[in-house]
Design a protein around this motif. Sequence first.
Motif, PDB file in Angstrom:
ATOM      1  N   LEU A   1       0.823  -1.207   0.000  1.00 13.22           N
ATOM      2  CA  LEU A   1       0.000   0.000   0.000  1.00 13.22           C
ATOM      3  C   LEU A   1       0.858   1.258   0.000  1.00 13.22           C
ATOM      4  CD1 LEU A   1      -2.757   1.455   0.251  1.00 13.22           C
ATOM      5  CD2 LEU A   1      -2.503   1.230   2.733  1.00 13.22           C
TER       6      LEU A   1
ATOM      7  N   VAL B   1      -4.937  12.401   1.315  1.00 13.47           N
ATOM      8  CA  VAL B   1      -4.542  11.890   0.002  1.00 13.47           C
ATOM      9  C   VAL B   1      -4.941  12.933  -1.028  1.00 13.47           C
ATOM     10  CG1 VAL B   1      -4.684   9.435   0.627  1.00 13.47           C
ATOM     11  CG2 VAL B   1      -6.707  10.588  -0.274  1.00 13.47           C
TER      12      VAL B   1
ATOM     13  N   ASP C   1      -5.802  12.248  -4.192  1.00 11.92           N
ATOM     14  CA  ASP C   1      -6.859  11.689  -5.031  1.00 11.92           C
ATOM     15  C   ASP C   1      -7.657  10.702  -4.185  1.00 11.92           C
ATOM     16  OD1 ASP C   1      -8.453  10.339  -6.890  1.00 11.92           O
ATOM     17  OD2 ASP C   1      -6.766   9.605  -8.096  1.00 11.92           O
TER      18      ASP C   1
ATOM     19  N   ALA D   1      -7.297   6.660  -4.135  1.00 14.99           N
ATOM     20  CA  ALA D   1      -6.801   5.991  -2.934  1.00 14.99           C
ATOM     21  C   ALA D   1      -7.789   4.932  -2.469  1.00 14.99           C
ATOM     22  CB  ALA D   1      -6.546   7.003  -1.819  1.00 14.99           C
TER      23      ALA D   1
ATOM     24  N   ARG E   1      -7.655   1.942  -4.781  1.00 12.22           N
ATOM     25  CA  ARG E   1      -6.435   1.139  -4.550  1.00 12.22           C
ATOM     26  C   ARG E   1      -6.589   0.294  -3.278  1.00 12.22           C
ATOM     27  NH1 ARG E   1      -1.391  -0.289  -5.129  1.00 12.22           N
ATOM     28  NH2 ARG E   1       0.250   0.173  -3.626  1.00 12.22           N
ATOM     29  N   LEU E   2      -7.108   0.881  -2.208  1.00 10.47           N
ATOM     30  CA  LEU E   2      -7.312   0.127  -0.973  1.00 10.47           C
ATOM     31  C   LEU E   2      -8.247  -1.064  -1.196  1.00 10.47           C
ATOM     32  CD1 LEU E   2      -7.566   3.182   1.388  1.00 10.47           C
ATOM     33  CD2 LEU E   2      -5.974   1.266   1.722  1.00 10.47           C
TER      34      LEU E   2
ATOM     35  N   VAL F   1      -9.188   7.749   4.896  1.00  9.92           N
ATOM     36  CA  VAL F   1      -8.516   8.607   3.921  1.00  9.92           C
ATOM     37  C   VAL F   1      -9.365   9.850   3.741  1.00  9.92           C
ATOM     38  CG1 VAL F   1      -7.164   6.840   2.717  1.00  9.92           C
ATOM     39  CG2 VAL F   1      -9.527   7.249   2.025  1.00  9.92           C
TER      40      VAL F   1
ATOM     41  N   HIS G   1      -9.499  13.919   1.675  1.00 11.03           N
ATOM     42  CA  HIS G   1      -8.937  15.056   0.948  1.00 11.03           C
ATOM     43  C   HIS G   1      -9.290  16.286   1.778  1.00 11.03           C
ATOM     44  CE1 HIS G   1      -7.211  17.322  -2.295  1.00 11.03           C
ATOM     45  NE2 HIS G   1      -8.158  18.203  -2.061  1.00 11.03           N
TER      46      HIS G   1
END
Length: 140
Positions: free
Chosen positions: A25, A80, A82, A86, A89-90, A123, A125
């Motif tokens: 990660l 993050v 993006d 993120a 991806r997780l 996460v 922004h």
Amino acid sequence: MFRGFATLNFFADDVAVARDWYAELFGVEAYFANPPAPAPPAYVEFRIGDDGDEIGIIDRRYAPPGHAAGPGGAVMHWHVDDLQGALDRLLALGATAYQPITEHGDGFVTASVVDPFGNVLGVMHNAHYLEVVAGRGTGS
């Protein structure tokens, strides 16, 4: 009094598997393990982010009494750039959705997942985070 967080601790039944998942990660290897290799680790540490924040993964046998077996407790949100990227991806790495992308107003947008080891990972922004980093003259 409070100067910044020192260590965020997560728990896992298999620290080596959790270490490898988080290395994938984060894109960096853990810099510390106890006991050292070749023994199986009971604790590993990573340093990541603009401030070199520390994440420790501890063998669940050493969790405090009454520590919840399932997701819960405080949620640490990592900035993050993006959020959707993120989160994607997780999820691709095997995390499961916990809280969907949620707009809170004033530049705060969050989401969270449960990692494959039962820990909640948030996460976010956060435009204000970017302002603070820019004001320090570090990061991007």
